[in-house]
Scaffold this active site. Structure first.
Site: not given
Ligand code: ADP
Length: 283
Positions: A13, A88, A127, A139, A150
């Site tokens: 993404k 999400r 990554r 991260r 996740r």
């Molecule tokens: P990835 O898509 O690689 O899992 P992100 O960088 O999008 O990672 O998100 C990292 C973390 O941030 C998620 O695992 C969650 O804890 C939090 N997070 C991000 N976006 C949301 C969201 N829309 N709702 C709830 N938690 C979120």
């Protein structure tokens, strides 16, 4: 253009969002990035999110909805945005719907990047390796253990959004297993097809190809309309053959003008076919 990129962690993404940003001059709104910034800055939201994120859980809906609401208001988001990592959950999607409605904004599409789960662990490990090689900090949640959590969160809370947006006729699914370049091309192709992007000026050859297609369709229609009527078939097919012939000529000469005339001809075909069937029905 307003877009959502949907997909599990590691589906690409972020990568695709950045490419879309460069190409179309809109902003990427990544809740993950915003939350990481809040954690780094030690803001109240950051303090609340830190633990949850490190364990691969989801930050409360109200928190991320609030962040997005503020962000969409910023002037740089006026031209359009790509939401990456938001919504999400179904309540987040509902909150976004309300928000957009209130602001009289339309969501163009939700692009789902579909990937094999088995590839995700490898991608996330890669990554992490690349980040380390660049001398940057990895991260906290990019470890195989947290990734499993996740993924579980994705399956139970985020995957229902596929159904949510498909019901609302917003969902476009792209094979996220192709190369980065291919995925980008495919996203741009489908966005053009739904009219979210300006189409590129067509080559004359492509126009002629389209004309052939239209003429063939018209010929099929004419055949269908006259089915079972031996006498009627002839004039209808003859009429249909006209534009098809012209269209193939257009293909040979590769001129847009001829292609256009073939399209016109194809339209005219429907009439004689209808007339003939009407006559038959009267008898
Ligand atoms: P990835 O898509 O690689 O899992 P992100 O960088 O999008 O990672 O998100 C990292 C973390 O941030 C998620 O695992 C969650 O804890 C939090 N997070 C991000 N976006 C949301 C969201 N829309 N709702 C709830 N938690 C979120």
């Amino acid at each position: 253009m307003r877009l959502i990129l949907l997909g599990p962690p590691g589906s690409g993404k972020g990568t695709q969002a950045q490419r879309l940003v460069q190409k179309h001059g809109i902003v990427q709104l990544s809740t993950g990035e915003m939350l990481r910034a809040a954690v780094a800055a030690g803001t109240p939201i950051g303090l609340q999110a830190k633990e949850i994120m490190a364990n691969g859980g989801l930050v409360p809906d109200a928190v991320v909805v609030g962040i997005i609401e503020d962000r969409i208001e910023q002037p740089d988001a006026k031209k359009g945005f790509i939401l990456d990592g938001f919504p999400r959950t179904v309540p987040q999607a509902e909150a976004l719907d309300d928000l957009l409605k209130k602001k009289h904004l339309k969501l163009d599409a939700v692009v789902e990047l579909r990937v094999n789960e088995s590839a995700l662990i490898d991608r996330v490990e890669k990554r992490a390796e690349e980040t380390r090689a660049r001398g940057e900090e990895v991260r906290l949640d990019d470890t195989p253990e947290v990734l499993i959590n996740r993924l579980a969160q994705y399956r139970s809370l985020t995957e229902p959004l596929i159904h949510y947006y498909s019901e609302r006729r917003k969902l476009l699914t792209v094979d996220g297993m192709m190369t980065i370049e291919h995925v980008t091309r495919e996203i741009n192709r489908i966005l053009t097809a739904i009219g979210a992007l300006e189409p590129k000026t067509e080559e004359p050859a492509a126009q002629a190809k389209k004309a052939v297609k239209t003429a063939t369709k018209a010929s099929k229609l004419a055949k269908k309309a006259t089915k079972g009527t031996k006498k009627a078939v002839k004039p209808a097919q003859k009429a249909a053959r006209g534009p098809a012939k012209r269209a193939s000529k257009a293909r040979a000469t590769k001129t847009g003008a001829r292609a256009a005339s073939a399209r016109k001809g194809a339209k005219a075909v429907k009439k004689p076919a209808k007339k003939v069937t009407k006559k038959r029905a009267k008898r």
